[in-house]
Design a protein around this motif. Structure first.
Motif, PDB file in Angstrom:
ATOM      1  N   GLU A   2       0.830  -1.202   0.000  1.00 53.46           N
ATOM      2  CA  GLU A   2       0.000   0.000   0.000  1.00 53.46           C
ATOM      3  C   GLU A   2       0.870   1.260   0.000  1.00 53.46           C
ATOM      4  O   GLU A   2       0.530   2.245  -0.652  1.00 53.46           O
ATOM      5  N   GLN A   3       1.988   1.212   0.703  1.00 53.19           N
ATOM      6  CA  GLN A   3       2.904   2.354   0.751  1.00 53.19           C
ATOM      7  C   GLN A   3       3.459   2.650  -0.642  1.00 53.19           C
ATOM      8  O   GLN A   3       3.590   3.812  -1.026  1.00 53.19           O
ATOM      9  N   ILE A   4       3.746   1.632  -1.408  1.00 58.70           N
ATOM     10  CA  ILE A   4       4.268   1.805  -2.761  1.00 58.70           C
ATOM     11  C   ILE A   4       3.222   2.468  -3.651  1.00 58.70           C
ATOM     12  O   ILE A   4       3.544   3.348  -4.447  1.00 58.70           O
ATOM     13  N   ASP A   5       1.955   2.075  -3.503  1.00 63.10           N
ATOM     14  CA  ASP A   5       0.881   2.694  -4.284  1.00 63.10           C
ATOM     15  C   ASP A   5       0.765   4.183  -3.973  1.00 63.10           C
ATOM     16  O   ASP A   5       0.503   4.986  -4.864  1.00 63.10           O
ATOM     17  N   LYS A   6       0.954   4.556  -2.716  1.00 62.45           N
ATOM     18  CA  LYS A   6       0.857   5.962  -2.313  1.00 62.45           C
ATOM     19  C   LYS A   6       2.023   6.790  -2.850  1.00 62.45           C
ATOM     20  O   LYS A   6       1.909   7.997  -2.998  1.00 62.45           O
ATOM     21  N   LEU A   7       3.137   6.144  -3.141  1.00 66.44           N
ATOM     22  CA  LEU A   7       4.324   6.847  -3.643  1.00 66.44           C
ATOM     23  C   LEU A   7       4.484   6.726  -5.163  1.00 66.44           C
ATOM     24  O   LEU A   7       5.473   7.191  -5.709  1.00 66.44           O
ATOM     25  N   GLU A  22      -2.436  18.627  -5.383  1.00 64.01           N
ATOM     26  CA  GLU A  22      -2.163  17.861  -6.597  1.00 64.01           C
ATOM     27  C   GLU A  22      -1.978  16.386  -6.260  1.00 64.01           C
ATOM     28  O   GLU A  22      -2.523  15.505  -6.932  1.00 64.01           O
ATOM     29  N   TYR A  23      -1.222  16.113  -5.201  1.00 60.21           N
ATOM     30  CA  TYR A  23      -1.018  14.735  -4.748  1.00 60.21           C
ATOM     31  C   TYR A  23      -2.358  14.106  -4.347  1.00 60.21           C
ATOM     32  O   TYR A  23      -2.637  12.962  -4.691  1.00 60.21           O
ATOM     33  N   ALA A  24      -3.188  14.864  -3.638  1.00 59.96           N
ATOM     34  CA  ALA A  24      -4.496  14.360  -3.207  1.00 59.96           C
ATOM     35  C   ALA A  24      -5.372  14.028  -4.417  1.00 59.96           C
ATOM     36  O   ALA A  24      -6.044  12.993  -4.447  1.00 59.96           O
ATOM     37  N   ARG A  25      -5.373  14.891  -5.420  1.00 59.11           N
ATOM     38  CA  ARG A  25      -6.180  14.678  -6.615  1.00 59.11           C
ATOM     39  C   ARG A  25      -5.700  13.434  -7.380  1.00 59.11           C
ATOM     40  O   ARG A  25      -6.517  12.612  -7.815  1.00 59.11           O
ATOM     41  N   ILE A  26      -4.401  13.272  -7.521  1.00 59.57           N
ATOM     42  CA  ILE A  26      -3.850  12.119  -8.242  1.00 59.57           C
ATOM     43  C   ILE A  26      -4.234  10.811  -7.555  1.00 59.57           C
ATOM     44  O   ILE A  26      -4.580   9.828  -8.203  1.00 59.57           O
ATOM     45  N   ASN A  27      -4.191  10.807  -6.221  1.00 58.91           N
ATOM     46  CA  ASN A  27      -4.468   9.584  -5.461  1.00 58.91           C
ATOM     47  C   ASN A  27      -5.924   9.440  -5.041  1.00 58.91           C
ATOM     48  O   ASN A  27      -6.275   8.475  -4.349  1.00 58.91           O
ATOM     49  N   LYS A  28      -6.766  10.409  -5.435  1.00 56.90           N
ATOM     50  CA  LYS A  28      -8.201  10.383  -5.133  1.00 56.90           C
ATOM     51  C   LYS A  28      -8.466  10.243  -3.638  1.00 56.90           C
ATOM     52  O   LYS A  28      -9.220   9.371  -3.190  1.00 56.90           O
ATOM     53  N   ILE A  29      -7.794  11.102  -2.865  1.00 63.75           N
ATOM     54  CA  ILE A  29      -7.979  11.151  -1.419  1.00 63.75           C
ATOM     55  C   ILE A  29      -8.192  12.609  -1.007  1.00 63.75           C
ATOM     56  O   ILE A  29      -7.951  13.523  -1.796  1.00 63.75           O
ATOM     57  N   THR A  33      -6.021  13.836   4.354  1.00 60.44           N
ATOM     58  CA  THR A  33      -5.401  12.504   4.329  1.00 60.44           C
ATOM     59  C   THR A  33      -4.063  12.564   3.597  1.00 60.44           C
ATOM     60  O   THR A  33      -3.083  11.947   4.028  1.00 60.44           O
ATOM     61  N   ALA A  34      -4.026  13.321   2.513  1.00 63.43           N
ATOM     62  CA  ALA A  34      -2.778  13.480   1.759  1.00 63.43           C
ATOM     63  C   ALA A  34      -1.699  14.098   2.635  1.00 63.43           C
ATOM     64  O   ALA A  34      -0.542  13.679   2.591  1.00 63.43           O
ATOM     65  N   MET A  35      -2.066  15.088   3.444  1.00 58.04           N
ATOM     66  CA  MET A  35      -1.097  15.733   4.324  1.00 58.04           C
ATOM     67  C   MET A  35      -0.523  14.731   5.326  1.00 58.04           C
ATOM     68  O   MET A  35       0.680  14.734   5.596  1.00 58.04           O
ATOM     69  N   ILE A  36      -1.352  13.853   5.841  1.00 51.20           N
ATOM     70  CA  ILE A  36      -0.886  12.823   6.782  1.00 51.20           C
ATOM     71  C   ILE A  36       0.129  11.908   6.098  1.00 51.20           C
ATOM     72  O   ILE A  36       1.204  11.638   6.642  1.00 51.20           O
ATOM     73  N   TYR A  37      -0.203  11.428   4.896  1.00 52.16           N
ATOM     74  CA  TYR A  37       0.706  10.545   4.160  1.00 52.16           C
ATOM     75  C   TYR A  37       2.023  11.237   3.829  1.00 52.16           C
ATOM     76  O   TYR A  37       3.101  10.684   4.045  1.00 52.16           O
ATOM     77  N   LEU A  38       1.931  12.450   3.292  1.00 54.14           N
ATOM     78  CA  LEU A  38       3.140  13.167   2.874  1.00 54.14           C
ATOM     79  C   LEU A  38       4.045  13.471   4.063  1.00 54.14           C
ATOM     80  O   LEU A  38       5.268  13.328   3.964  1.00 54.14           O
TER      81      LEU A  38
END
Length: 72
Positions: A2-7, A22-29, A33-38
């Motif tokens: 799952e981590q690989i999919d997010k990156l 932009e990251y949130a839009r690409i990953n449809k989140i 949530t995008a801020m937490i991942y990044l």
């Protein structure tokens, strides 16, 4: 896995700086949530972070051994 999919976008374009939304839009989140991942990836030294004006931008940490291991 799952981590690989997010990156994935960072693997495909390692020299591009991505804005949070932009990251949130690409990953449809959501942006929150995008801020937490990044931030998680930044703390793990998988991503570089810079501030331009009032924007947080993220890019792959090319020299990181952990990033290289995930990429393979």
């Amino acid at each position: 896995m799952e981590q690989i999919d997010k990156l994935k976008c960072f693997f495909e374009e390692p020299n591009k700086w991505y804005h949070l939304r932009e990251y949130a839009r690409i990953n449809k989140i959501s942006p929150s949530t995008a801020m937490i991942y990044l931030n998680e990836f930044y703390i793990k030294k998988l991503l570089k972070k810079k501030r331009e004006h009032n924007l947080s931008l993220y890019k792959s940490e090319d020299e990181s051994e952990d990033f290289k291991d995930l990429k393979i």
